[in-house]
Design a protein around this motif. Structure first.
Motif, PDB file in Angstrom:
ATOM      1  N   LYS A   1      46.484  29.832  71.534  1.00 47.98           N
ATOM      2  CA  LYS A   1      47.504  30.587  70.809  1.00 47.98           C
ATOM      3  C   LYS A   1      48.870  29.983  71.087  1.00 47.98           C
ATOM      4  O   LYS A   1      49.049  29.228  72.043  1.00 47.98           O
TER       5      LYS A   1
ATOM      6  N   THR B   1      46.147  37.496  67.704  1.00 47.84           N
ATOM      7  CA  THR B   1      47.448  38.068  68.090  1.00 47.84           C
ATOM      8  C   THR B   1      48.387  37.988  66.892  1.00 47.84           C
ATOM      9  O   THR B   1      48.608  36.898  66.337  1.00 47.84           O
ATOM     10  N   TRP B   2      48.923  39.144  66.514  1.00 51.36           N
ATOM     11  CA  TRP B   2      49.777  39.212  65.321  1.00 51.36           C
ATOM     12  C   TRP B   2      51.034  38.399  65.499  1.00 51.36           C
ATOM     13  O   TRP B   2      51.651  38.363  66.564  1.00 51.36           O
TER      14      TRP B   2
ATOM     15  N   GLN C   1      51.510  35.055  65.472  1.00 49.98           N
ATOM     16  CA  GLN C   1      51.459  33.773  66.203  1.00 49.98           C
ATOM     17  C   GLN C   1      50.598  32.757  65.445  1.00 49.98           C
ATOM     18  O   GLN C   1      49.678  33.135  64.707  1.00 49.98           O
TER      19      GLN C   1
ATOM     20  N   HIS D   1      47.637  30.124  65.614  1.00 48.77           N
ATOM     21  CA  HIS D   1      46.418  29.938  66.390  1.00 48.77           C
ATOM     22  C   HIS D   1      45.881  28.535  66.088  1.00 48.77           C
ATOM     23  O   HIS D   1      45.741  28.174  64.911  1.00 48.77           O
TER      24      HIS D   1
END
Length: 600
Positions: free
Chosen positions: A547, A570-571, A573, A575
């Protein structure tokens, strides 16, 4: 008390099983030992439309099995599967109605047994199968009986005949509902004819022609020879008997009796004894006579159908003081299969001073002298061609100022073989290919007709047969015969009609797993979907992710498919993902990373 008795009984049973070797498994292989060759193998014949099932027996010392296959004939076996843990294999890489041959070897680690005997198998769909077990008689006078095995779902048969094994077949009869036919229309006796059978179904049509069987119709028993004559006092050491050829005769037998009254014009002999059989000439030299004793002779003609009646008798004798002609030497023998030469020998002839040796490329052809007036009773010939059969005859020479040459002896045939081929050189192997193939090449070997390739899992391990009947100087060993990423070691030998050479020096070869291609990632509905192309030889794929705020990649899963779904997101970000191909022996390099921005 009953519970205690039951407990003791169970302890006894367990102890008995342990002492008798209760270990389960194929054969309990001894680690490191070459296992025994499987003794039994069978393949299905037309049971399935699109596959062949192969079965075999267990083998002492085996942990797994290796399967070989040859297509259409038994001359080109190739490994098609290794590490088979059971006693069967389903071959779905077959073409319906095509013949396959299989062999199995037992394996214990890197040590393989010799391949077993072969088994025939095939898949079948549609028209009737070709008849099998076709045989044609060779023991009947004037006719040939053809027989074959019944074909399932067949309404009738057609019989074809040719005088050439490789073609030119013509139908001689149809609508045969039995599994035999007697051919009474054979054009020529004692000639080999070739037959094949076709099965016909009213619903599915005509099947393929069967394999070819050859048969012979024997000749009629011949009539007695005529014009039988014997020399009367012409020679001092023998009697020559001659006769005219008898129709349908292939050889003759000579009989002799003592003439009791010594008068040539009357035959008062009571008992004739066989003097010589299997005479192929129209002349026989009887050197076993007593000088001045009158004999009576009869000749019987022989065909393939049997021996006919004896001819009328004739009288003959040797006479003291008459000229001496040495007889033709007997027991001429020509060697078979010596390297590069043919050795010829014969029995010495009493009173002979020399011998002449003749050679021909046909038994009834023109004979040319190759050694003239030699004193030895043997000769070593270097023939014009190897493997070709040559025919030899020998004569003897009498004593005196003007030596007389005898008749030629009966012939014998011999042939010379080439020396075993040289060990092949220049063996090379490819390395680090990513297409699942190891390509091997080598130089041609003198006198080689084909090559055999051997493979081992280690440099000094057991080299097992990989392929035979190779006529090209290149071979591709490929997945699934190999494990991609594993090192293998190869040797090659040369084969000709005389045998197999020693193996060459080894060469090492390997492959590597390719980096998964066409790698892509996409985001939708709070999950990231990863896709990539399959890699040859890979059994699974490892996925890593980083991430945006992480400093290193972490393993997030392994899958045997070519896709993966990540929901641990994860909101807000980026990846980043990588994928790697793996199997039991190796792993590929990591793919280039692919990223996706996650927001919902």
């Amino acid at each position: 008390m009953k519970r205690y008795a039951l407990y003791v009984t169970l302890i006894f049973i367990v102890s008995l099983i342990t002492s008798c070797g209760g270990d389960s498994g194929s054969a309990g292989g001894d680690n490191g030992a070459v296992p025994a060759m499987p003794q039994w193998i069978k393949a299905t014949e037309g049971v399935f439309k699109d596959k062949v099932e192969v079965y075999w027996d267990d083998s002492v010392g085996s942990h797994n099995f290796v399967l070989y296959k040859s297509i259409d004939d038994k001359n080109n076996f190739r490994v098609i599967a290794t590490d088979i843990t059971g006693n069967s294999f389903v071959d779905d890489r077959v073409t319906p109605n095509r013949i396959y041959y299989y062999k199995v070897a037992a394996a214990n680690g890197d040590k393989w047994s010799q391949p077993s005997i072969d088994a025939c198998g095939f898949a079948h769909d549609g028209k009737p199968l070709a008849p099998v077990n076709v045989v044609a008689s060779k023991s009947k006078i004037g006719e040939i009986l053809i027989e074959w095995k019944e074909v399932p779902q067949c309404d009738y048969y057609r019989v074809f005949r040719s005088d050439n094994k490789n073609g030119g077949f013509s139908e001689i009869v149809s609508n045969i509902t039995s599994t035999n036919y007697t051919d009474t229309s054979v054009p020529v006796r004692d000639k080999k004819y070739f037959y094949c059978i076709q099965a016909i179904s009213n619903n599915d049509g005509e099947g393929d022609l069967s394999d070819v069987a050859d048969g012979i119709a024997l000749e009629d028993i011949p009539l007695p020879p005529v014009t039988v004559n014997a020399t009367d006092g012409i020679y001092g050491n023998k009697v020559d008997i001659t006769w005219a050829a008898a129709d349908k005769a292939s050889m003759y037998a000579l009989y002799r009796a003592v003439d009791n009254d010594g008068v040539a014009e009357t035959d008062d002999s009571s008992e004739y004894e066989l003097v010589a059989a299997n005479i192929t000439e129209l002349l026989y030299e009887d050197t076993t006579v007593i000088v001045n004793q009158l004999y009576r002779y009869k000749v019987a003609a022989i065909s393939s159908g049997g021996e006919g009646e004896k001819s009328n008798s004739c009288a003959g004798k040797s006479k003291s003081g008459a000229p001496i002609q040495t007889p033709a030497p007997q027991n001429l023998i020509a060697s078979d299969g010596d390297y590069d030469i043919i050795s010829i020998s014969w029995d010495a002839v009493s009173s002979a001073t020399a011998y002449s040796l003749y050679r021909s490329d046909a038994s009834n052809g023109s004979y040319t002298v190759i050694a003239n007036k030699i004193t030895a009773t043997s000769f070593v010939d270097t023939p014009p061609s190897l493997v070709t059969r040559y025919y030899y005859k020998v004569t003897s020479w009498s004593e005196g100022l003007e030596p007389v040459e005898s008749y030629k002896s009966l012939h014998d045939e011999g042939y010379a073989m080439p020396k075993i081929a040289n060990v092949p050189s220049g063996l090379t192997s490819s390395t680090n290919r990513t297409d699942g193939k190891i390509i091997l090449k080598w130089f041609a070997s003198d006198r080689a007709e084909s090559y055999k390739l051997y493979r081992s899992d280690s440099q000094s391990g057991t080299y097992n047969l990989l392929a035979s009947g190779l006529v090209n100087l290149e071979y591709t060993d490929e997945f699934p015969s190999i494990i991609v990423g594993k090192n293998y070691y190869y040797k090659v030998s040369a084969v000709n009609v005389s045998g197999e050479s020693q193996m060459s020096e080894y060469v090492a070869g390997n492959t590597k797993l390719a980096v998964p291609g066409n790698f892509s990632v996409s985001y939708s509905n709070k999950q990231v979907t990863l896709n990539w192309s399959a890699v040859i030889g890979a059994t699974a794929y490892k996925i890593q992710r980083r991430k945006f705020f992480e400093t290193s990649y972490k393993n997030i899963g392994t899958t045997s498919s070519c896709n993966f779904i990540d929901t641990d997101l994860t909101w807000g970000q980026h990846h980043y993902y990588k994928v790697q191909a793996i199997n039991s022996a190796a792993s590929s390099d990591w793919s280039d990373s692919q990223s996706v921005y996650v927001i919902w």
